[in-house]
Design a protein around this motif. Sequence first.
Motif, PDB file in Angstrom:
ATOM      1  N   LYS A   1      87.175  84.918  26.796  1.00  0.00           N
ATOM      2  CA  LYS A   1      88.516  84.437  26.474  1.00  0.00           C
ATOM      3  C   LYS A   1      88.807  84.569  24.983  1.00  0.00           C
ATOM      4  O   LYS A   1      89.953  84.814  24.576  1.00  0.00           O
ATOM      5  CB  LYS A   1      88.670  82.990  26.941  1.00  0.00           C
ATOM      6  N   THR A   2      87.778  84.414  24.156  1.00  0.00           N
ATOM      7  CA  THR A   2      87.955  84.615  22.719  1.00  0.00           C
ATOM      8  C   THR A   2      88.431  86.026  22.430  1.00  0.00           C
ATOM      9  O   THR A   2      89.350  86.247  21.628  1.00  0.00           O
ATOM     10  CB  THR A   2      86.634  84.331  21.984  1.00  0.00           C
ATOM     11  N   GLU A   3      87.834  87.003  23.084  1.00  0.00           N
ATOM     12  CA  GLU A   3      88.205  88.395  22.849  1.00  0.00           C
ATOM     13  C   GLU A   3      89.572  88.722  23.453  1.00  0.00           C
ATOM     14  O   GLU A   3      90.333  89.512  22.893  1.00  0.00           O
ATOM     15  CB  GLU A   3      87.116  89.308  23.415  1.00  0.00           C
ATOM     16  N   ILE A   4      89.916  88.113  24.595  1.00  0.00           N
ATOM     17  CA  ILE A   4      91.247  88.319  25.179  1.00  0.00           C
ATOM     18  C   ILE A   4      92.323  87.816  24.228  1.00  0.00           C
ATOM     19  O   ILE A   4      93.358  88.464  24.028  1.00  0.00           O
ATOM     20  CB  ILE A   4      91.358  87.610  26.542  1.00  0.00           C
ATOM     21  N   VAL A   5      92.084  86.671  23.602  1.00  0.00           N
ATOM     22  CA  VAL A   5      93.080  86.083  22.701  1.00  0.00           C
ATOM     23  C   VAL A   5      93.307  86.966  21.486  1.00  0.00           C
ATOM     24  O   VAL A   5      94.455  87.248  21.113  1.00  0.00           O
ATOM     25  CB  VAL A   5      92.638  84.663  22.278  1.00  0.00           C
ATOM     26  N   ILE A   6      92.228  87.437  20.837  1.00  0.00           N
ATOM     27  CA  ILE A   6      92.408  88.270  19.637  1.00  0.00           C
ATOM     28  C   ILE A   6      93.102  89.584  19.994  1.00  0.00           C
ATOM     29  O   ILE A   6      93.974  90.067  19.267  1.00  0.00           O
ATOM     30  CB  ILE A   6      91.056  88.516  18.922  1.00  0.00           C
ATOM     31  N   GLU A   7      92.769  90.157  21.146  1.00  0.00           N
ATOM     32  CA  GLU A   7      93.397  91.411  21.564  1.00  0.00           C
ATOM     33  C   GLU A   7      94.868  91.219  21.913  1.00  0.00           C
ATOM     34  O   GLU A   7      95.703  92.075  21.611  1.00  0.00           O
ATOM     35  CB  GLU A   7      92.633  92.001  22.759  1.00  0.00           C
ATOM     36  N   THR A   8      95.201  90.074  22.519  1.00  0.00           N
ATOM     37  CA  THR A   8      96.607  89.791  22.844  1.00  0.00           C
ATOM     38  C   THR A   8      97.434  89.631  21.576  1.00  0.00           C
ATOM     39  O   THR A   8      98.544  90.164  21.462  1.00  0.00           O
ATOM     40  CB  THR A   8      96.704  88.526  23.705  1.00  0.00           C
ATOM     41  N   LEU A   9      96.914  88.902  20.603  1.00  0.00           N
ATOM     42  CA  LEU A   9      97.652  88.668  19.359  1.00  0.00           C
ATOM     43  C   LEU A   9      97.931  89.960  18.609  1.00  0.00           C
ATOM     44  O   LEU A   9      99.063  90.217  18.188  1.00  0.00           O
ATOM     45  CB  LEU A   9      96.864  87.704  18.470  1.00  0.00           C
ATOM     46  N   VAL A  10      96.902  90.792  18.449  1.00  0.00           N
ATOM     47  CA  VAL A  10      97.120  92.028  17.679  1.00  0.00           C
ATOM     48  C   VAL A  10      97.967  93.023  18.457  1.00  0.00           C
ATOM     49  O   VAL A  10      98.737  93.795  17.867  1.00  0.00           O
ATOM     50  CB  VAL A  10      95.775  92.659  17.251  1.00  0.00           C
ATOM     51  N   ALA A  11      97.871  93.009  19.786  1.00  0.00           N
ATOM     52  CA  ALA A  11      98.679  93.920  20.588  1.00  0.00           C
ATOM     53  C   ALA A  11     100.157  93.594  20.459  1.00  0.00           C
ATOM     54  O   ALA A  11     101.011  94.489  20.417  1.00  0.00           O
ATOM     55  CB  ALA A  11      98.254  93.847  22.057  1.00  0.00           C
ATOM     56  N   MET A  12     100.485  92.310  20.378  1.00  0.00           N
ATOM     57  CA  MET A  12     101.888  91.909  20.313  1.00  0.00           C
ATOM     58  C   MET A  12     102.487  92.061  18.926  1.00  0.00           C
ATOM     59  O   MET A  12     103.654  92.421  18.783  1.00  0.00           O
ATOM     60  CB  MET A  12     102.020  90.450  20.776  1.00  0.00           C
ATOM     61  N   PHE A  13     101.701  91.808  17.869  1.00  0.00           N
ATOM     62  CA  PHE A  13     102.308  91.723  16.543  1.00  0.00           C
ATOM     63  C   PHE A  13     101.879  92.813  15.571  1.00  0.00           C
ATOM     64  O   PHE A  13     102.345  92.834  14.434  1.00  0.00           O
ATOM     65  CB  PHE A  13     102.055  90.326  15.958  1.00  0.00           C
ATOM     66  N   SER A  14     101.034  93.740  16.026  1.00  0.00           N
ATOM     67  CA  SER A  14     100.749  94.895  15.173  1.00  0.00           C
ATOM     68  C   SER A  14     101.962  95.804  15.074  1.00  0.00           C
ATOM     69  O   SER A  14     102.022  96.678  14.209  1.00  0.00           O
ATOM     70  CB  SER A  14      99.540  95.670  15.714  1.00  0.00           C
TER      71      SER A  14
ATOM     72  N   VAL B   1      82.207  94.826  16.749  1.00  0.00           N
ATOM     73  CA  VAL B   1      83.470  95.036  16.055  1.00  0.00           C
ATOM     74  C   VAL B   1      84.585  94.436  16.896  1.00  0.00           C
ATOM     75  O   VAL B   1      84.653  94.654  18.106  1.00  0.00           O
ATOM     76  CB  VAL B   1      83.733  96.539  15.817  1.00  0.00           C
ATOM     77  N   THR B   2      85.460  93.662  16.249  1.00  0.00           N
ATOM     78  CA  THR B   2      86.631  93.117  16.951  1.00  0.00           C
ATOM     79  C   THR B   2      87.889  93.446  16.151  1.00  0.00           C
ATOM     80  O   THR B   2      87.838  93.515  14.923  1.00  0.00           O
ATOM     81  CB  THR B   2      86.535  91.587  17.123  1.00  0.00           C
ATOM     82  N   PRO B   3      89.014  93.685  16.812  1.00  0.00           N
ATOM     83  CA  PRO B   3      89.168  93.716  18.271  1.00  0.00           C
ATOM     84  C   PRO B   3      88.717  95.052  18.853  1.00  0.00           C
ATOM     85  O   PRO B   3      88.649  96.057  18.134  1.00  0.00           O
ATOM     86  CB  PRO B   3      90.678  93.539  18.451  1.00  0.00           C
ATOM     87  N   ASN B   4      88.445  95.050  20.136  1.00  0.00           N
ATOM     88  CA  ASN B   4      88.115  96.288  20.843  1.00  0.00           C
ATOM     89  C   ASN B   4      89.376  96.775  21.547  1.00  0.00           C
ATOM     90  O   ASN B   4      89.818  96.189  22.523  1.00  0.00           O
ATOM     91  CB  ASN B   4      87.000  96.029  21.865  1.00  0.00           C
ATOM     92  N   VAL B   5      89.976  97.841  21.034  1.00  0.00           N
ATOM     93  CA  VAL B   5      91.253  98.324  21.587  1.00  0.00           C
ATOM     94  C   VAL B   5      91.055  99.467  22.573  1.00  0.00           C
ATOM     95  O   VAL B   5      92.036 100.037  23.064  1.00  0.00           O
ATOM     96  CB  VAL B   5      92.205  98.757  20.454  1.00  0.00           C
ATOM     97  N   THR B   6      89.805  99.802  22.877  1.00  0.00           N
ATOM     98  CA  THR B   6      89.541 100.865  23.848  1.00  0.00           C
ATOM     99  C   THR B   6      89.901 100.376  25.248  1.00  0.00           C
ATOM    100  O   THR B   6      89.438  99.309  25.673  1.00  0.00           O
ATOM    101  CB  THR B   6      88.057 101.274  23.825  1.00  0.00           C
TER     102      THR B   6
END
Length: 590
Positions: A249-262, A286-291
């Motif tokens: 869930k930690t990784e889902i949260v960081i990926e959601t945040l950067v996906a929306m506001f990058s 390495v985080t986030p993992n965007v693959t």
Amino acid sequence: MPTIPVDKEDLFKILGRSYTTEEFDELCFQFGIELDEDTTDECQGDERPQLKIEVPANRYDMLCIEGIAQALNEFLGNKEQPKYTLKPETPELSLTIKESTFPIRQYAASAILRNVTFDQRSYDSFIALQDKLHTNLCRNRTLVAIGTHDLDTLTPPFSYEALPPKDIKFKPLNQSKVMNGEELMEFYEKDKNIGKYLHIIRDSPVYPVMLDANRTVASLPPIINSDHSKITLNTKNVWIDVTGTDRTKTEIVIETLVAMFSRYSKTPFEIEPLKIISEHNGETRVTPNVTPREAQAEISYINSCLGLDYSGEEIAKLLKKMSLEATPSKDNKDILDVKIPITRSDILHQCDIMEDAAIGYGYDNLKKTKPSSESMVASALPVNKVADILRLASSQAGYSEVMPLTLCSHDENFGWLRKKDDGTAVRLENPKTIEYQVVRTTLLPGILKTIKENRKHSLPIKVFECGDIVLKDASLERGAFNQRNWAAVYAGKTSGFEYVQGLLGKIMQTMRTPWLENPSKDERRGYWIKEDKTNTTFFDERGAKIFFRSQANGEAKEVGCIGVLHPEVMNNFDIPYAASSVELNVEVFL
């Protein structure tokens, strides 16, 4: 399901056209979301109209206007799926997770958004998404907590540590006074917003804290950020830290945040990663993992569920509308290779991919068809028919049926029965009470607890249950399976082996299963018992295994146990009587 308020004018601008309320309501319906309210008629003065949209609880990417607009644009074919990139690919900055965090909040992830340009509404959306995630996926910050900071006020590299409360000193967000950890807990104790999170770490001897290279406090997760690094409309470089007790869930949260506001970065959808160094296990990642994640779905499965006859390429076009990139597999013509972007953490199984194909095709377009087979009339499962036969036979023998809970404590399932944990029990990851820790692997605990609560009734107490137990099996997709068992207990001032053996004979007679006196020579279908000195639940030399041969010359199987319960077992369940029991796997009769 969460309801997300979005600015009506902003959303329609992103979608490239205006919609009437009816038109937008229909679009939402086709996509699988719901327009809850249009506030246009209620607005006064300069108040901006809002659309309140109800979205699925597992679509974390749609908890903000950016995610809703992106999903709808892809569904309408207006825009392609964003391509998220990491720059630099090899992180230049790092976050070190110290071993001291392991007992309290051991996981962390981080990322940086460079050269961001916020206006008031996009800034408010950024804050609102964090609040929605905290309430939804993060379970009110107990699982995950988010911190956002002005990177230019801090000095990398960063460290995530756990320190005694008195050693943590900083000025909390929007406050003017420097406090230590203990003072902060007292200060926010009656605060209606922050106060509800204090219990997460308050009783811990150490508190988690996020620090920069100069030991400047950036945040005290999951409570509050530091005023030193707060972000504003003028912030250009945003550092995001995410901490939690659940790594996924930690990784889902960081990926959601950067996906929306990058998208607000100077180069849209470009993210700067950080190297995460975990001292407690020596891991570096390495985080986030965007693959994109890779998954597979069967073309025949999707077609059979939707009543279609589409090729892999045609299904891939439907999935593209739902942000999924699919191509027919080169190795198997019936397989689709699907790439799942970081925005779609809700995709867990091929049934989710099938559902997206249905949405892409349009539920309204699915044809109504009649079942091609005539064998569609509902009927009882064979195992339920056998269970009903055993219930009737048991009641005819004077036994009363009980229906206790499937969950029990670990001690009730093992220790109180004088058994060792053999690893077959399915454990609850986060049990709310000690009474419900495991799924039972035998029917005995529930029956004995029932007898305990009814021990003042007249003797003898004769009860039975026919229900499911659950056993682990790593070879299965779900990792466990249900097994239908039948069990009975005879409790009284005296309780001999003969009581339950007679009941077992009644059951076997009902199932047309004869007793085999000499099973090594008599190769008929039948049952027999054999002394068992290893089952410590039973009194010494008063326990036996039950064996069953389903057909002539067939293989003999151990299908249950029978015996006089050990006095310690009865004492553990606070039952002041003697008792004997029998338990049987009834699925062998199928």
